[in-house]
Motif scaffolding. Structure first.
Motif, PDB file in Angstrom:
ATOM      1  N   GLY A  57      -0.150   8.216  -3.248  1.00  0.00           N
ATOM      2  CA  GLY A  57       0.889   6.940  -2.866  1.00  0.00           C
ATOM      3  C   GLY A  57       0.468   5.883  -3.530  1.00  0.00           C
ATOM      4  O   GLY A  57       0.100   6.342  -4.343  1.00  0.00           O
ATOM      5  N   ALA A  58       0.061   5.152  -2.920  1.00  0.00           N
ATOM      6  CA  ALA A  58       0.148   3.328  -2.510  1.00  0.00           C
ATOM      7  C   ALA A  58      -2.070   3.352  -3.070  1.00  0.00           C
ATOM      8  O   ALA A  58      -2.717   4.457  -2.364  1.00  0.00           O
ATOM      9  CB  ALA A  58       0.558   2.754  -1.941  1.00  0.00           C
ATOM     10  N   PHE A  59      -2.277   2.799  -4.098  1.00  0.00           N
ATOM     11  CA  PHE A  59      -3.985   3.083  -4.601  1.00  0.00           C
ATOM     12  C   PHE A  59      -4.353   1.193  -4.718  1.00  0.00           C
ATOM     13  O   PHE A  59      -4.569   0.643  -4.231  1.00  0.00           O
ATOM     14  CB  PHE A  59      -3.872   3.401  -5.645  1.00  0.00           C
ATOM     15  N   CYS A  60      -2.713   0.306  -5.781  1.00  0.00           N
ATOM     16  CA  CYS A  60      -4.102  -0.804  -5.815  1.00  0.00           C
ATOM     17  C   CYS A  60      -2.437  -1.465  -4.748  1.00  0.00           C
ATOM     18  O   CYS A  60      -3.804  -3.039  -4.231  1.00  0.00           O
ATOM     19  CB  CYS A  60      -3.890  -1.664  -7.519  1.00  0.00           C
ATOM     20  N   GLY A  61      -2.353  -1.462  -4.681  1.00  0.00           N
ATOM     21  CA  GLY A  61      -0.990  -2.426  -3.890  1.00  0.00           C
ATOM     22  C   GLY A  61      -0.720  -3.331  -4.383  1.00  0.00           C
ATOM     23  O   GLY A  61      -0.006  -4.459  -3.489  1.00  0.00           O
ATOM     24  N   ILE A  62      -0.974  -3.682  -5.433  1.00  0.00           N
ATOM     25  CA  ILE A  62      -0.799  -4.867  -6.086  1.00  0.00           C
ATOM     26  C   ILE A  62       0.813  -5.057  -7.288  1.00  0.00           C
ATOM     27  O   ILE A  62       0.862  -5.816  -8.560  1.00  0.00           O
ATOM     28  CB  ILE A  62      -1.625  -5.753  -6.334  1.00  0.00           C
ATOM     29  N   GLY A  63       0.894  -4.127  -8.032  1.00  0.00           N
ATOM     30  CA  GLY A  63       1.664  -3.160  -8.349  1.00  0.00           C
ATOM     31  C   GLY A  63       1.272  -3.363  -9.959  1.00  0.00           C
ATOM     32  O   GLY A  63       2.026  -3.625 -10.611  1.00  0.00           O
ATOM     33  N   GLN A  64      -0.034  -2.919 -10.303  1.00  0.00           N
ATOM     34  CA  GLN A  64      -0.411  -2.482 -11.743  1.00  0.00           C
ATOM     35  C   GLN A  64      -0.927  -1.154 -11.607  1.00  0.00           C
ATOM     36  O   GLN A  64      -0.896  -0.947 -12.755  1.00  0.00           O
ATOM     37  CB  GLN A  64      -2.291  -3.555 -11.199  1.00  0.00           C
ATOM     38  N   CYS A  65      -1.145  -0.075 -10.858  1.00  0.00           N
ATOM     39  CA  CYS A  65      -1.085   0.626 -11.232  1.00  0.00           C
ATOM     40  C   CYS A  65      -0.480   1.853 -11.575  1.00  0.00           C
ATOM     41  O   CYS A  65      -0.253   3.018 -11.564  1.00  0.00           O
ATOM     42  CB  CYS A  65      -2.333   1.987 -10.014  1.00  0.00           C
ATOM     43  N   TYR A  66       0.766   1.873 -10.555  1.00  0.00           N
ATOM     44  CA  TYR A  66       2.087   2.676 -10.808  1.00  0.00           C
ATOM     45  C   TYR A  66       1.748   3.968  -9.640  1.00  0.00           C
ATOM     46  O   TYR A  66       2.625   5.045  -9.658  1.00  0.00           O
ATOM     47  CB  TYR A  66       2.510   3.081 -12.308  1.00  0.00           C
ATOM     48  N   ASP A  67       0.789   3.877  -9.164  1.00  0.00           N
ATOM     49  CA  ASP A  67       0.762   5.528  -8.788  1.00  0.00           C
ATOM     50  C   ASP A  67       1.359   5.993  -7.489  1.00  0.00           C
ATOM     51  O   ASP A  67       1.692   6.629  -6.708  1.00  0.00           O
ATOM     52  CB  ASP A  67      -1.032   5.565  -7.561  1.00  0.00           C
ATOM     53  N   CYS A  68       2.372   4.231  -6.727  1.00  0.00           N
ATOM     54  CA  CYS A  68       3.129   4.519  -5.765  1.00  0.00           C
ATOM     55  C   CYS A  68       4.491   4.641  -5.954  1.00  0.00           C
ATOM     56  O   CYS A  68       5.007   4.263  -4.783  1.00  0.00           O
ATOM     57  CB  CYS A  68       2.982   3.430  -4.988  1.00  0.00           C
ATOM     58  N   LEU A  69       4.907   5.065  -6.971  1.00  0.00           N
ATOM     59  CA  LEU A  69       6.237   5.294  -7.226  1.00  0.00           C
ATOM     60  C   LEU A  69       6.987   6.040  -7.067  1.00  0.00           C
ATOM     61  O   LEU A  69       6.620   7.272  -6.410  1.00  0.00           O
ATOM     62  CB  LEU A  69       6.855   5.896  -8.928  1.00  0.00           C
ATOM     63  N   ALA A  80       7.044   0.746  -4.887  1.00  0.00           N
ATOM     64  CA  ALA A  80       6.764   0.899  -3.544  1.00  0.00           C
ATOM     65  C   ALA A  80       5.811  -0.078  -2.354  1.00  0.00           C
ATOM     66  O   ALA A  80       6.410  -0.423  -1.428  1.00  0.00           O
ATOM     67  CB  ALA A  80       6.573   2.343  -2.347  1.00  0.00           C
ATOM     68  N   CYS A  81       4.608  -0.562  -3.820  1.00  0.00           N
ATOM     69  CA  CYS A  81       3.818  -1.524  -2.880  1.00  0.00           C
ATOM     70  C   CYS A  81       4.650  -2.960  -3.415  1.00  0.00           C
ATOM     71  O   CYS A  81       3.975  -4.256  -1.797  1.00  0.00           O
ATOM     72  CB  CYS A  81       2.342  -1.455  -3.662  1.00  0.00           C
ATOM     73  N   LEU A  82       5.866  -2.875  -4.004  1.00  0.00           N
ATOM     74  CA  LEU A  82       5.848  -4.568  -4.308  1.00  0.00           C
ATOM     75  C   LEU A  82       7.562  -4.001  -3.652  1.00  0.00           C
ATOM     76  O   LEU A  82       8.466  -6.032  -4.000  1.00  0.00           O
ATOM     77  CB  LEU A  82       6.620  -4.377  -6.016  1.00  0.00           C
TER      78      LEU A  82
HETATM   79  S1  FES Z   1      -0.275   0.677  -5.546  1.00  0.00           S
HETATM   80 FE1  FES Z   1      -0.475   0.311  -7.709  1.00  0.00          FE
HETATM   81  S2  FES Z   1       1.130  -0.127  -8.231  1.00  0.00           S
HETATM   82 FE2  FES Z   1       1.973   0.367  -6.143  1.00  0.00          FE
END
Ligand code: FES
Length: 104
Positions: A57-69, A80-82
């Protein structure tokens, strides 16, 4: 007394609207990201990894980790965080690469 971040900031969001997550109706608020709307609904994982099918799901919340695809309105690999959530959005759990070859 518990206070929400919205209360602390004095936020007054507009009326809620409905999105669907894997076909299930979920309430969302204007100004939320897709990830925030999913979190608010208690949904913490909405994709699986390409190798091993592990939940993410979401990890960083700022568009860096791509976990939230997530797949948003049929388009895979959206962070999804962006992505701001919009009335009627269809969010689909993304498996692996999200069938990017079928994206328009
Ligand atoms: S939570 Fe890391 S890119 Fe969206």
């Amino acid at each position: 007394m518990a206070r929400s971040p919205g209360e602390l900031a004095g936020a007054r969001p507009g009326p809620a609207f409905e999105i669907t997550v894997d076909g299930r109706p979920v309430s969302a608020l204007p100004g939320q990201s897709v990830a925030a709307a999913l979190w608010a609904a208690g949904i913490l994982a909405w994709r699986t990894t390409r190798v091993g099918g592990r939940p993410r799901g979401a990890f960083c919340g700022i568009g860096q980790c791509y976990d939230c695809l997530a797949t948003v309105n049929g388009v895979p690999n959206r962070r999804a965080c962006l992505v701001p959530v919009a009335d009627g959005d269809e969010i689909t759990t993304q498996e692996g690469e999200g069938r990017a070859g079928f994206a328009v």
